[in-house]
Enzyme design. Structure first.
Site, PDB file in Angstrom:
ATOM      1  N   GLU A  55       0.758  -1.120  -0.008  1.00 21.66           N
ATOM      2  CA  GLU A  55       0.083   0.001  -0.020  1.00 21.66           C
ATOM      3  C   GLU A  55       0.923   1.311  -0.023  1.00 21.66           C
ATOM      4  OE1 GLU A  55      -2.831  -0.223   3.205  1.00 21.66           O
ATOM      5  OE2 GLU A  55      -3.514  -2.106   2.516  1.00 21.66           O
ATOM      6  N   PRO A  56       0.341   2.191  -0.355  1.00 22.92           N
ATOM      7  CA  PRO A  56       1.278   3.466  -0.342  1.00 22.92           C
ATOM      8  C   PRO A  56       2.170   3.631   0.813  1.00 22.92           C
ATOM      9  CG  PRO A  56      -0.909   4.095  -1.230  1.00 22.92           C
ATOM     10  CD  PRO A  56      -1.168   2.907  -0.506  1.00 22.92           C
TER      11      PRO A  56
ATOM     12  N   SER B 127       8.108  -2.038   2.635  1.00 22.02           N
ATOM     13  CA  SER B 127       8.843  -2.996   3.573  1.00 22.02           C
ATOM     14  C   SER B 127       8.305  -3.112   4.890  1.00 22.02           C
ATOM     15  CB  SER B 127      10.254  -2.455   3.759  1.00 22.02           C
ATOM     16  OG  SER B 127      10.842  -1.977   2.566  1.00 22.02           O
TER      17      SER B 127
ATOM     18  N   THR C 183       1.367  -5.905  -9.698  1.00 25.32           N
ATOM     19  CA  THR C 183       1.934  -6.442 -10.811  1.00 25.32           C
ATOM     20  C   THR C 183       0.592  -7.441 -11.580  1.00 25.32           C
ATOM     21  OG1 THR C 183       3.976  -6.806 -10.054  1.00 25.32           O
ATOM     22  CG2 THR C 183       3.467  -8.005 -12.342  1.00 25.32           C
TER      23      THR C 183
ATOM     24  N   GLU D 190       9.420  -7.750  -4.042  1.00 25.38           N
ATOM     25  CA  GLU D 190       9.221  -8.842  -3.354  1.00 25.38           C
ATOM     26  C   GLU D 190      10.496  -8.508  -1.856  1.00 25.38           C
ATOM     27  OE1 GLU D 190       8.628 -12.641  -4.449  1.00 25.38           O
ATOM     28  OE2 GLU D 190       7.640 -11.891  -6.484  1.00 25.38           O
TER      29      GLU D 190
ATOM     30  N   THR E 168      13.197  -5.384  -0.369  1.00 21.63           N
ATOM     31  CA  THR E 168      14.412  -4.683  -1.173  1.00 21.63           C
ATOM     32  C   THR E 168      15.490  -5.369  -0.398  1.00 21.63           C
ATOM     33  OG1 THR E 168      14.526  -3.346   0.837  1.00 21.63           O
ATOM     34  CG2 THR E 168      13.326  -2.474  -0.775  1.00 21.63           C
TER      35      THR E 168
HETATM   36  C1  FAD Z   1       7.451  -2.978 -10.581  1.00 24.32           C
HETATM   37  C2  FAD Z   1       7.110  -3.154  -9.159  1.00 24.32           C
HETATM   38  C3  FAD Z   1       6.249  -4.293  -9.127  1.00 24.32           C
HETATM   39  C4  FAD Z   1       5.640  -4.808  -7.697  1.00 24.32           C
HETATM   40  N1  FAD Z   1       4.839  -5.809  -7.690  1.00 24.32           N
HETATM   41  C5  FAD Z   1       4.252  -5.853  -6.607  1.00 24.32           C
HETATM   42  C6  FAD Z   1       2.984  -6.796  -6.264  1.00 24.32           C
HETATM   43  O1  FAD Z   1       2.685  -7.661  -7.497  1.00 24.32           O
HETATM   44  N2  FAD Z   1       2.368  -6.871  -5.183  1.00 24.32           N
HETATM   45  C7  FAD Z   1       2.984  -6.285  -4.071  1.00 24.32           C
HETATM   46  O2  FAD Z   1       2.281  -6.352  -3.112  1.00 24.32           O
HETATM   47  N3  FAD Z   1       3.914  -5.532  -4.160  1.00 24.32           N
HETATM   48  C8  FAD Z   1       4.516  -5.064  -5.261  1.00 24.32           C
HETATM   49  N4  FAD Z   1       5.412  -4.276  -5.598  1.00 24.32           N
HETATM   50  C9  FAD Z   1       5.860  -3.466  -4.123  1.00 24.32           C
HETATM   51  C10 FAD Z   1       7.234  -3.958  -3.563  1.00 24.32           C
HETATM   52  O3  FAD Z   1       7.250  -5.332  -3.014  1.00 24.32           O
HETATM   53  C11 FAD Z   1       7.730  -2.753  -2.689  1.00 24.32           C
HETATM   54  O4  FAD Z   1       7.975  -1.594  -3.540  1.00 24.32           O
HETATM   55  C12 FAD Z   1       8.969  -3.066  -1.923  1.00 24.32           C
HETATM   56  O5  FAD Z   1       8.650  -3.915  -0.952  1.00 24.32           O
HETATM   57  C13 FAD Z   1       9.645  -1.672  -1.159  1.00 24.32           C
HETATM   58  O6  FAD Z   1       8.496  -1.081  -0.460  1.00 24.32           O
HETATM   59  P1  FAD Z   1       8.325   0.441  -0.896  1.00 24.32           P
HETATM   60  O7  FAD Z   1       8.423   0.732  -2.103  1.00 24.32           O
HETATM   61  O8  FAD Z   1       7.254   0.832   0.028  1.00 24.32           O
HETATM   62  O9  FAD Z   1       9.580   1.039  -0.091  1.00 24.32           O
HETATM   63  P2  FAD Z   1       9.925   1.449   1.444  1.00 24.32           P
HETATM   64  O10 FAD Z   1       9.460   0.338   2.317  1.00 24.32           O
HETATM   65  O11 FAD Z   1       9.496   2.760   1.542  1.00 24.32           O
HETATM   66  O12 FAD Z   1      11.638   1.466   1.460  1.00 24.32           O
HETATM   67  C14 FAD Z   1      12.358   2.749   1.231  1.00 24.32           C
HETATM   68  C15 FAD Z   1      13.766   2.555   1.435  1.00 24.32           C
HETATM   69  O13 FAD Z   1      13.997   2.324   2.661  1.00 24.32           O
HETATM   70  C16 FAD Z   1      14.615   1.136   3.041  1.00 24.32           C
HETATM   71  N5  FAD Z   1      13.972   0.482   4.413  1.00 24.32           N
HETATM   72  C17 FAD Z   1      12.649   0.217   4.825  1.00 24.32           C
HETATM   73  N6  FAD Z   1      12.650  -0.463   5.883  1.00 24.32           N
HETATM   74  C18 FAD Z   1      14.039  -0.657   5.986  1.00 24.32           C
HETATM   75  C19 FAD Z   1      14.576  -1.375   7.351  1.00 24.32           C
HETATM   76  N7  FAD Z   1      13.841  -1.799   8.282  1.00 24.32           N
HETATM   77  N8  FAD Z   1      15.960  -1.452   7.443  1.00 24.32           N
HETATM   78  C20 FAD Z   1      16.734  -0.949   6.317  1.00 24.32           C
HETATM   79  N9  FAD Z   1      16.165  -0.284   5.328  1.00 24.32           N
HETATM   80  C21 FAD Z   1      14.927  -0.304   5.235  1.00 24.32           C
HETATM   81  C22 FAD Z   1      14.267   0.210   1.770  1.00 24.32           C
HETATM   82  O14 FAD Z   1      15.079  -0.954   1.636  1.00 24.32           O
HETATM   83  C23 FAD Z   1      14.407   1.240   0.714  1.00 24.32           C
HETATM   84  O15 FAD Z   1      15.608   1.400   0.370  1.00 24.32           O
HETATM   85  C24 FAD Z   1       5.975  -3.901  -6.497  1.00 24.32           C
HETATM   86  C25 FAD Z   1       6.968  -2.966  -6.618  1.00 24.32           C
HETATM   87  C26 FAD Z   1       7.417  -2.647  -8.036  1.00 24.32           C
HETATM   88  C27 FAD Z   1       8.301  -1.203  -8.318  1.00 24.32           C
END
Ligand code: FAD
Length: 390
Positions: free
Chosen positions: A138-139, A143, A169, A374, A376
């Site tokens: 969600e927005p 992570s 996706t 899935e 980072t």
């Molecule tokens: C092309 C694409 C396809 C996707 N497909 C799916 C899908 O089919 N279904 C679905 O549910 N999701 C999907 N996602 C979502 C994806 O799993 C998330 O974008 C990803 O898990 C990261 O979450 P976020 O973007 O909110 O980043 P954030 O969680 O906001 O992270 C931002 C940064 O902070 C770091 N960070 C966060 N928490 C910590 C911590 N505890 N310790 C150290 N570093 C941290 C992260 O590593 C990252 O560098 C997709 C994303 C993309 C881009």
């Protein structure tokens, strides 16, 4: 069934079984004929190759590792990993949508579904009539995946779902989406449930289509749920077990992202190697200059290491052994390797690597997703640290 293990040879370093080698050949041929010719165009136009998934269904790929009684191929997970690798060599976008379909959009129904849910949804998913989607993010919850705002309120024999899912996706291809929602906010992680939500439900809408750096031929969309009524018999597993299901689903999904990274890297390496032999500078092929030769030697070594890790994790999963650590390590190593290898492939091609006449710049853009989706790389390190006892 007789299992023939082909001894290691030039063509089979990885001890693959006869049927795994046959599948590798089949998918390689299909990918070269049907997927490679579309790869640049779907990236450029941000269009989605829906016909490809129908053809992959006819070939038996869409349900490859799932039970034959529901239309699946009954193959092992390693065969599925090999299929992703072959597709990713030529098109990251198609491979991403395929991996999300099998490991995220279908696996939870196989793992946690009732016989009736399996009967209702799996045949369409395994045939490619429907492509699977799985909506956790969600927005405000990426992570920190348990921080969901989407809620599911029980109302008699139904749940009413409201919320917004982001970065999902495949939704434009899906007859139904698996959605995680809060059923008991006070319980945190242990208050999440998952639901199979038909895309035809009233109040279900696909929102923004993301414009991406890479993987532009794989749809990534917002999903909006406005008081969507879902029958209680479409809940997957027990109420409040959704987060545990999600973690188990991701254990398998991460191996598939490792395979995706591996295939992209192998594709970029092949382009760079061919170019290093064909392009001359200072009177000889650039591959005969030690700096380029060493870059290619390093790329091939890193790819080999990643393949061993990805195949190893898949073999552990096939043997029903613990594979959380091996899967996270394989995904982390393969995705960071793919970013380095594709960046170096652009370097080997020089100016030609930077322009769209050659595929390596696309491969570099596609590879970046593997370090994010899935979980980072930072989250993989967190999972690994926990698993090694920290
Ligand atoms: C092309 C694409 C396809 C996707 N497909 C799916 C899908 O089919 N279904 C679905 O549910 N999701 C999907 N996602 C979502 C994806 O799993 C998330 O974008 C990803 O898990 C990261 O979450 P976020 O973007 O909110 O980043 P954030 O969680 O906001 O992270 C931002 C940064 O902070 C770091 N960070 C966060 N928490 C910590 C911590 N505890 N310790 C150290 N570093 C941290 C992260 O590593 C990252 O560098 C997709 C994303 C993309 C881009």
């Amino acid at each position: 069934m007789t299992i023939t293990i082909i001894p290691p040879s030039v063509n089979n370093h990885y001890g693959l079984l006869e049927q795994q080698l046959a599948l590798q050949e089949l998918v390689r041929d299909f990918a070269q004929r049907e997927i490679k010719p579309l790869a640049a165009e779907i990236d450029e136009k941000e269009s989605y190759p829906s016909q490809t998934f129908k053809k992959m269904g006819e070939l038996g790929l869409m349900g490859l590792p799932w039970p034959e009684e529901y239309g699946g191929g009954g193959a092992d997970y390693l065969s599925y990993v090999i299929a992703i690798e072959e597709i990713a060599k030529v098109c990251g976008s198609t491979a991403l949508s395929y991996a999300a379909h099998v490991s995220l959009g279908t696996a939870p129904i196989v793992l946690f579904g009732t016989p009736a849910q399996k009967q209702r949804w799996l045949p369409a998913l395994c045939s490619g009539r429907s492509v699977g989607s799985w909506a956790l993010t969600e927005p405000q919850a990426g992570s920190d995946a348990a921080c969901l705002n989407t809620v599911a309120l029980r109302d008699g024999n139904e749940y009413i779902l409201s919320g917004v899912k982001q970065f999902i996706t495949n939704p434009p291809f899906s007859e139904a989406v698996i959605v995680m929602a809060m059923t008991d906010r006070l319980k945190g992680n242990n208050g999440i449930s998952s639901f199979i939500v038909p895309a035809s439900s009233e109040g279900f809408a696909i929102g923004k289509h993301e414009k991406k750096l890479g993987m532009r031929g794989s749809p990534t969309c917002e999903i909006i749920l406005r008081n969507v009524r879902v029958p209680a018999d479409q809940r997957l597993g027990e109420e409040n077990t959704g987060f545990k299901q999600a973690m188990k689903t991701l254990d398998g999904g991460r191996i598939s992202i490792g395979a995706l990274a591996l295939g992209i890297a192998q594709g970029a390496f092949a382009e760079a190697l061919a170019y290093a032999n064909a392009r001359s500078a200072f009177g000889r092929p650039i591959g005969k200059h030690q700096a380029i030769a060493h870059m290619l030697a390093e790329m091939s070594t890193q790819i080999h290491g990643a393949r061993l890790m990805v195949y190893h994790a898949a073999r552990l999963k096939d043997a029903n052994l613990e594979h959380t650590l091996a899967g996270a390590q394989a995904k982390l190593f393969a995705s960071e390797m793919a970013m380095k290898v594709t960046t170096d492939a652009v370097q080997v091609l020089g100016g030609y690597g930077y322009v769209r006449d050659f595929p390596v710049e696309r491969m570099m853009r596609d590879a970046k997703l593997c370090e994010i989706g899935e979980g980072t790389s930072q989250i993989q390190r967190l999972v690994i640290a926990r698993k090694i006892g920290l």
